[in-house]
Design a protein around this motif. Structure first.
Motif, PDB file in Angstrom:
ATOM      1  N   VAL A 123       0.776  -1.453   0.259  1.00 56.69           N
ATOM      2  CA  VAL A 123      -0.269  -0.145   0.631  1.00 56.69           C
ATOM      3  C   VAL A 123       0.326   1.483  -0.189  1.00 56.69           C
ATOM      4  O   VAL A 123       0.921   2.004  -0.525  1.00 56.69           O
ATOM      5  CB  VAL A 123      -0.819   0.048   1.010  1.00 56.69           C
ATOM      6  CG1 VAL A 123      -1.829   1.448   1.269  1.00 56.69           C
ATOM      7  CG2 VAL A 123      -2.176  -1.183   1.108  1.00 56.69           C
ATOM      8  N   MET A 124       1.890   1.256   0.318  1.00 55.65           N
ATOM      9  CA  MET A 124       2.811   2.560   0.773  1.00 55.65           C
ATOM     10  C   MET A 124       3.514   2.550  -0.934  1.00 55.65           C
ATOM     11  O   MET A 124       3.684   3.713  -0.478  1.00 55.65           O
ATOM     12  CB  MET A 124       3.810   2.467   2.157  1.00 55.65           C
ATOM     13  CG  MET A 124       3.174   2.392   3.494  1.00 55.65           C
ATOM     14  SD  MET A 124       4.258   2.875   5.055  1.00 55.65           S
ATOM     15  CE  MET A 124       4.419   4.045   4.306  1.00 55.65           C
ATOM     16  N   THR A 125       4.558   1.220  -0.739  1.00 54.86           N
ATOM     17  CA  THR A 125       4.702   1.568  -2.347  1.00 54.86           C
ATOM     18  C   THR A 125       3.467   2.289  -3.882  1.00 54.86           C
ATOM     19  O   THR A 125       4.395   3.084  -4.332  1.00 54.86           O
ATOM     20  CB  THR A 125       5.030   0.544  -2.644  1.00 54.86           C
ATOM     21  OG1 THR A 125       6.245   0.155  -1.784  1.00 54.86           O
ATOM     22  CG2 THR A 125       5.940   0.771  -3.958  1.00 54.86           C
ATOM     23  N   GLN A 126       2.506   1.713  -3.509  1.00 53.44           N
ATOM     24  CA  GLN A 126       1.635   2.386  -4.476  1.00 53.44           C
ATOM     25  C   GLN A 126       1.175   3.654  -4.223  1.00 53.44           C
ATOM     26  O   GLN A 126       0.888   4.710  -5.085  1.00 53.44           O
ATOM     27  CB  GLN A 126       0.559   1.417  -4.388  1.00 53.44           C
ATOM     28  CG  GLN A 126       0.605   0.002  -4.851  1.00 53.44           C
ATOM     29  CD  GLN A 126      -1.113  -0.773  -4.631  1.00 53.44           C
ATOM     30  OE1 GLN A 126      -1.378  -0.371  -4.095  1.00 53.44           O
ATOM     31  NE2 GLN A 126      -1.486  -2.146  -4.543  1.00 53.44           N
ATOM     32  N   GLY A 170       3.373   5.875  -2.869  1.00 50.59           N
ATOM     33  CA  GLY A 170       4.345   6.959  -3.301  1.00 50.59           C
ATOM     34  C   GLY A 170       5.295   7.377  -2.374  1.00 50.59           C
ATOM     35  O   GLY A 170       6.307   8.040  -2.624  1.00 50.59           O
ATOM     36  N   TRP A 171       5.341   6.069  -1.927  1.00 52.96           N
ATOM     37  CA  TRP A 171       6.425   6.110  -0.368  1.00 52.96           C
ATOM     38  C   TRP A 171       7.349   5.560  -0.277  1.00 52.96           C
ATOM     39  O   TRP A 171       7.659   4.519  -1.290  1.00 52.96           O
ATOM     40  CB  TRP A 171       5.309   6.034   0.633  1.00 52.96           C
ATOM     41  CG  TRP A 171       4.061   6.288   2.071  1.00 52.96           C
ATOM     42  CD1 TRP A 171       2.846   5.769   1.266  1.00 52.96           C
ATOM     43  CD2 TRP A 171       4.358   7.169   2.533  1.00 52.96           C
ATOM     44  NE1 TRP A 171       2.361   7.319   2.005  1.00 52.96           N
ATOM     45  CE2 TRP A 171       3.112   7.440   2.672  1.00 52.96           C
ATOM     46  CE3 TRP A 171       5.600   7.924   3.360  1.00 52.96           C
ATOM     47  CZ2 TRP A 171       2.667   8.507   4.157  1.00 52.96           C
ATOM     48  CZ3 TRP A 171       5.221   8.678   4.331  1.00 52.96           C
ATOM     49  CH2 TRP A 171       3.694   8.656   4.692  1.00 52.96           C
ATOM     50  N   HIS A 172       8.499   6.199  -0.223  1.00 54.16           N
ATOM     51  CA  HIS A 172       9.716   5.480  -0.495  1.00 54.16           C
ATOM     52  C   HIS A 172      10.170   5.013   0.842  1.00 54.16           C
ATOM     53  O   HIS A 172      10.043   6.258   1.847  1.00 54.16           O
ATOM     54  CB  HIS A 172      10.472   6.655  -1.155  1.00 54.16           C
ATOM     55  CG  HIS A 172      12.547   6.196  -0.472  1.00 54.16           C
ATOM     56  ND1 HIS A 172      12.689   4.658  -1.320  1.00 54.16           N
ATOM     57  CD2 HIS A 172      13.724   6.651  -0.450  1.00 54.16           C
ATOM     58  CE1 HIS A 172      14.047   4.423  -1.495  1.00 54.16           C
ATOM     59  NE2 HIS A 172      14.497   5.594  -0.371  1.00 54.16           N
ATOM     60  N   LEU A 173      10.818   4.042   1.651  1.00 49.33           N
ATOM     61  CA  LEU A 173      11.240   2.985   2.222  1.00 49.33           C
ATOM     62  C   LEU A 173      12.276   2.806   2.390  1.00 49.33           C
ATOM     63  O   LEU A 173      12.908   2.489   1.596  1.00 49.33           O
ATOM     64  CB  LEU A 173      10.710   2.418   3.238  1.00 49.33           C
ATOM     65  CG  LEU A 173       8.615   2.522   3.669  1.00 49.33           C
ATOM     66  CD1 LEU A 173       7.561   2.519   2.735  1.00 49.33           C
ATOM     67  CD2 LEU A 173       8.440   0.450   3.648  1.00 49.33           C
ATOM     68  N   GLU A 174      13.493   3.460   3.791  1.00 46.01           N
ATOM     69  CA  GLU A 174      14.569   3.323   3.185  1.00 46.01           C
ATOM     70  C   GLU A 174      15.025   2.621   4.992  1.00 46.01           C
ATOM     71  O   GLU A 174      14.384   3.343   5.887  1.00 46.01           O
ATOM     72  CB  GLU A 174      15.876   4.429   3.849  1.00 46.01           C
ATOM     73  CG  GLU A 174      16.840   4.155   3.698  1.00 46.01           C
ATOM     74  CD  GLU A 174      18.075   5.767   3.545  1.00 46.01           C
ATOM     75  OE1 GLU A 174      18.904   5.825   3.783  1.00 46.01           O
ATOM     76  OE2 GLU A 174      16.933   6.622   3.115  1.00 46.01           O
TER      77      GLU A 174
END
Length: 514
Positions: free
Chosen positions: A489-492, A494-498
């Motif tokens: 959901v976060m990827t869809q 537009g969230w970028h996770l590091e």
């Protein structure tokens, strides 16, 4: 054996025992409460994880203190609620320790110190019991005194004594039932067999894995060809007393297999062997370092050789009834985990707390080796005793000063998380986002974190699937062990996770869509 080793006096041994007792009560609250301990309190307090999930994970902000309500006694609950929590969600854990913990909470509250004080006190039961067991096996007060000292100052036993779980009680029950069995076999009175029946009933209601000790004792009685019929009757009576909980276990075998599913994850044989060395040598030396460290390998190898030498000495120097009892108590529980690992794959035999039944046999064997060596080769014996004492003292001191340990498993990185969030001083309210996680494991560690999270940290508890609209405009967002669904959901969106904390524990999230 002649007189007691002149330069290793009884006074020194007693001092070691007292020192070990003291280590059990030092800095009980220094290490953060962790996942399994949180669940001990949840069950004892009368909550279920399902009702906690239903209340918390509703796509809303929650302050850390709100999670602490689930570490207090549930209003208008009773001991029945404690049992209900276990039967509905965790039947592989029998209720005795949790009922004791509930009683303890009612008397002394549920602070970290109070919760850990109970297992620390219960761990003291093992000391007189291992003394009596050593007398029964070796007929030597010298061996018994040394065995008591080794258990008292054992780094691993001290770690277990400071964890709000049933490990220290399990150790006491394993040792106690071993002594009661030997007493009943040698003096087969109705009173002695009754004591053994009571002991194994307590063991079964303490931990499911106590059944491995019972199997080992049965193998010993069978091989000794002594009073197996009486032993079988005692076990049948104890199992009859255990029948109400056994019915719970048999009713939901899939839940139990699922709870232990993580132990079936493949582990290479070389890594398994490393873990065996770490687990068994932790009885005498337990630096918080992996076997990738050369010095740790050398030190652990030295203590592994000591254990093997002790087992050989027991085999060569004691009666068949003694070495067979110790070898059965050590070998049977270990083989039950080892064989599935070798044949099916997994890491069951690498889990230190699964091997509680094995440890007393090693400590008793090393105590025998020390007693013999101190009498016959005094200089070598003194060197061995100094080696064990040094390893244990350094290990226990480091453990007392540490803020986490490898035994905290899923919560091992919690101090890093707390430090990360506490350093966000330029941000008024950093946000930690979480859902229940894959396997629904996150709630335990979130509650563990709530003991020490600063007031400015906001927890956003997401449902499945999550609705993240409320955090879209937040400048500093961290994600705690996101489930695959949350990740997608976060990827869809537009969230970028590091990744910012090891093992995928915490990710920093930036919404590039905004």
């Amino acid at each position: 054996m002649r007189r007691l080793y002149p330069k290793v006096s009884k006074g020194l041994i007693v001092a070691v025992i007292l020192l070990g007792i003291g280590f059990r009560f030092i800095h009980l609250d220094r290490k953060g409460y962790w996942h399994d301990e949180v669940y001990t309190t949840i069950r004892a307090a009368g909550f279920t994880r399902h009702e906690i999930d239903q209340e918390l994970f509703q796509n809303r902000f929650v302050l850390a203190p709100a999670l602490q309500k689930f570490q207090q006694l549930k209003p208008e609950s009773s001991y029945i609620d404690t049992v209900h929590s276990l039967t509905t969600e965790d039947p592989q854990h029998p209720p005795l320790y949790f009922l004791l913990a509930r009683f303890w909470m009612q008397q002394f509250g549920s602070s970290i110190v109070a919760s850990r004080l109970l297992p620390a006190l219960l761990s003291l039961l093992s000391l007189p019991l291992i003394y009596q067991l050593a007398i029964a096996l070796f007929a030597s007060h010298r061996v018994a005194l040394l065995a008591t000292a080794l258990l008292a100052l054992s780094p691993l036993d001290i770690v277990f004594a400071q964890i709000a779980r049933q490990y220290s009680l399990s150790t006491a029950v394993v040792i106690g039932t071993s002594w009661l069995l030997l007493r009943a076999l040698r003096h087969p009175t109705r009173q002695n067999w009754g004591g053994y029946i009571l002991g194994i009933t307590i063991g079964l209601y303490t931990h499911t894995l106590f059944s491995l000790t019972l199997i080992a004792q049965g193998v010993y009685v069978l091989l000794m060809q002594r009073m197996f019929a009486r032993f079988a009757i005692a076990v049948i009576i104890a199992c009859g007393l255990y029948a109400p909980w056994l019915a719970m276990l048999l009713r939901e075998p899939q839940r139990i297999l699922s709870a232990a599913g993580w132990t079936s994850v493949e582990m290479p044989l070389q890594e398994l062997a490393k873990q065996w060395m770490l687990n068994f040598t932790a009885l005498f030396v337990n630096f918080n370092a992996s076997l990738d460290n050369l010095w740790n390998i050398l030190i652990r190898s030295l203590f592994a050789c000591l254990i093997l030498a002790a087992l050989y000495a027991v085999y060569r120097g004691t009666a068949r009834s003694t070495w067979l009892f110790l070898f059965s108590s050590l070998g049977i529980p270990f083989l039950v985990f080892l064989l599935p690992d070798l044949l099916l794959g997994g890491k069951r035999s690498a889990v230190s707390r699964y091997l509680v039944a094995c440890y007393p046999s090693i400590q008793l064997s090393v105590a025998y080796l020390l007693a013999v060596t101190l009498t016959r080769r005094q200089l070598i014996g003194q060197g061995l005793f100094a080696l064990i004492l040094t390893g244990s003292l350094v290990s226990c001191s480091l453990n007392a000063l540490a803020d986490t340990s490898q035994y905290q498993e899923t919560s091992y990185t919690n101090p890093e998380i707390l430090y990360l969030l506490s350093t966000q001083t330029a941000i008024p309210s950093p946000v930690l986002v979480s859902d229940t996680g894959d396997g629904d494991t996150n709630v335990g560690d979130l509650i563990a974190l709530s003991y020490a999270l600063q007031d400015n940290v906001q927890l956003f508890m997401a449902s499945r699937p999550p609705n993240l609209d409320a955090v879209q405009d937040k400048s500093t967002v961290f994600v705690f062990r996101p489930s695959e669904q949350m990740w997608e959901v976060m990827t869809q969106q537009g969230w970028h996770l590091e990744e910012v904390i090891r093992f995928g524990t915490v990710w920093q999230a930036e919404n590039q869509a905004t």
